[in-house]
Design a protein around this motif. Sequence first.
Motif, PDB file in Angstrom:
ATOM      1  N   GLU A  17       0.841  -1.197   0.000  1.00  0.00           N
ATOM      2  CA  GLU A  17       0.000   0.000   0.000  1.00  0.00           C
ATOM      3  C   GLU A  17       0.877   1.249   0.000  1.00  0.00           C
ATOM      4  O   GLU A  17       1.788   1.366   0.814  1.00  0.00           O
ATOM      5  CB  GLU A  17      -0.887  -0.001   1.241  1.00  0.00           C
ATOM      6  CG  GLU A  17      -1.876   1.146   1.240  1.00  0.00           C
ATOM      7  CD  GLU A  17      -2.884   1.055   2.365  1.00  0.00           C
ATOM      8  OE1 GLU A  17      -2.957  -0.001   3.009  1.00  0.00           O
ATOM      9  OE2 GLU A  17      -3.566   2.064   2.585  1.00  0.00           O
ATOM     10  N   GLY A  18       0.610   2.151  -0.932  1.00  0.00           N
ATOM     11  CA  GLY A  18       1.377   3.406  -0.982  1.00  0.00           C
ATOM     12  C   GLY A  18       2.429   3.350  -2.060  1.00  0.00           C
ATOM     13  O   GLY A  18       2.114   3.103  -3.227  1.00  0.00           O
ATOM     14  N   GLN A  19       3.683   3.563  -1.682  1.00  0.00           N
ATOM     15  CA  GLN A  19       4.747   3.645  -2.670  1.00  0.00           C
ATOM     16  C   GLN A  19       5.887   2.715  -2.298  1.00  0.00           C
ATOM     17  O   GLN A  19       6.240   2.609  -1.121  1.00  0.00           O
ATOM     18  CB  GLN A  19       5.259   5.083  -2.739  1.00  0.00           C
ATOM     19  CG  GLN A  19       4.159   6.056  -3.129  1.00  0.00           C
ATOM     20  CD  GLN A  19       4.628   7.477  -3.074  1.00  0.00           C
ATOM     21  OE1 GLN A  19       5.528   7.802  -2.319  1.00  0.00           O
ATOM     22  NE2 GLN A  19       4.013   8.319  -3.871  1.00  0.00           N
ATOM     23  N   LEU A  20       6.452   2.081  -3.302  1.00  0.00           N
ATOM     24  CA  LEU A  20       7.630   1.242  -3.091  1.00  0.00           C
ATOM     25  C   LEU A  20       8.813   2.031  -3.645  1.00  0.00           C
ATOM     26  O   LEU A  20       9.016   2.081  -4.859  1.00  0.00           O
ATOM     27  CB  LEU A  20       7.453  -0.103  -3.815  1.00  0.00           C
ATOM     28  CG  LEU A  20       8.624  -1.088  -3.720  1.00  0.00           C
ATOM     29  CD1 LEU A  20       8.950  -1.424  -2.276  1.00  0.00           C
ATOM     30  CD2 LEU A  20       8.300  -2.345  -4.509  1.00  0.00           C
ATOM     31  N   ILE A  21       9.554   2.658  -2.755  1.00  0.00           N
ATOM     32  CA  ILE A  21      10.570   3.616  -3.195  1.00  0.00           C
ATOM     33  C   ILE A  21      11.875   3.419  -2.425  1.00  0.00           C
ATOM     34  O   ILE A  21      11.956   2.585  -1.523  1.00  0.00           O
ATOM     35  CB  ILE A  21      10.067   5.078  -3.030  1.00  0.00           C
ATOM     36  CG1 ILE A  21       9.621   5.328  -1.590  1.00  0.00           C
ATOM     37  CG2 ILE A  21       8.957   5.377  -4.007  1.00  0.00           C
ATOM     38  CD1 ILE A  21       9.156   6.751  -1.320  1.00  0.00           C
ATOM     39  N   VAL A  22      12.845   4.235  -2.785  1.00  0.00           N
ATOM     40  CA  VAL A  22      14.193   4.075  -2.244  1.00  0.00           C
ATOM     41  C   VAL A  22      14.209   4.122  -0.713  1.00  0.00           C
ATOM     42  O   VAL A  22      14.994   3.427  -0.081  1.00  0.00           O
ATOM     43  CB  VAL A  22      15.139   5.148  -2.863  1.00  0.00           C
ATOM     44  CG1 VAL A  22      14.709   6.557  -2.479  1.00  0.00           C
ATOM     45  CG2 VAL A  22      16.580   4.909  -2.452  1.00  0.00           C
ATOM     46  N   GLY A  23      13.311   4.889  -0.128  1.00  0.00           N
ATOM     47  CA  GLY A  23      13.314   5.041   1.325  1.00  0.00           C
ATOM     48  C   GLY A  23      12.708   3.870   2.086  1.00  0.00           C
ATOM     49  O   GLY A  23      12.901   3.760   3.304  1.00  0.00           O
TER      50      GLY A  23
END
Lengths: 110, 145
Positions: A17-23
């Motif tokens: 859920e949301g974003q799969l990002i570098v952070g």
Amino acid sequence: MAFEVTKQGEVTVLDVEGQLIVGNRQELKQKVLEELENGERRFLIDFDRTGYIDSSGLGVLVSLSKKIREQGGELRLANLNDDLRTLFELTKLDTLFQISSSRDEALSSF
Amino acid sequence: MQSRHVLELPNDLGAIERSIEYLLERCRDVGFDEAKLRLNLRVGVAEALANAMMYGNRRDPGKRVVLEAWCGPDEVRIRVTDEGHGFDPGALPDPTLPDNRARTCGRGVFLIRQLMDRVEFNDRGNSIEMVLFRPQDGRRAAAAS
């Protein structure tokens, strides 16, 4: 990003859920590797509630796919929205993953 | 209507998403195309900032990244500058070649080039400037190149 892990028969399903990002990519990677270590071999990542994946997130999916295959397992993806599908097509990662348009279709493909 | 914005960011990956949301709102304020903001601008800025922080500034928390933006209804121009020594953008391998597809990194600049309408680096290689234009009628938002 939040993610939920459920079992559907022999398949471990991860809803992102949301974003799969570098952070936050390492959280997903860690969870899948834990499940792999526990003996799970069939994985489905469902992106129905995922807004965005950056290049680091794509890299984690590639890495997980390799590790799962090395253990004789399978990783499948489902429910990419149009923007996510565009990213997979541009990078040609759509040729590396089996991508289903629905969760049911993905589950029945194992 | 046009607006100019300058953000001096800490070298913290957590600052990326906040900066993108801020920029998207400023671009919406001036009426730029929503589909290009949602995918093309988001990808361009996210990848440029991540590269600046991780590879340019080498994750050094003492360094900064400068994000400059010029937002208008017909054109959005973004510049991202780090404090690193720069790199040769012409030396990056094509991640879509069969031998490179299974690599776990190396897709950021490729995606920027695919999704932004114009991309330029300075000579030192520590600053990238990216431009998006208002889409032509019938043109897919993602097909920037």
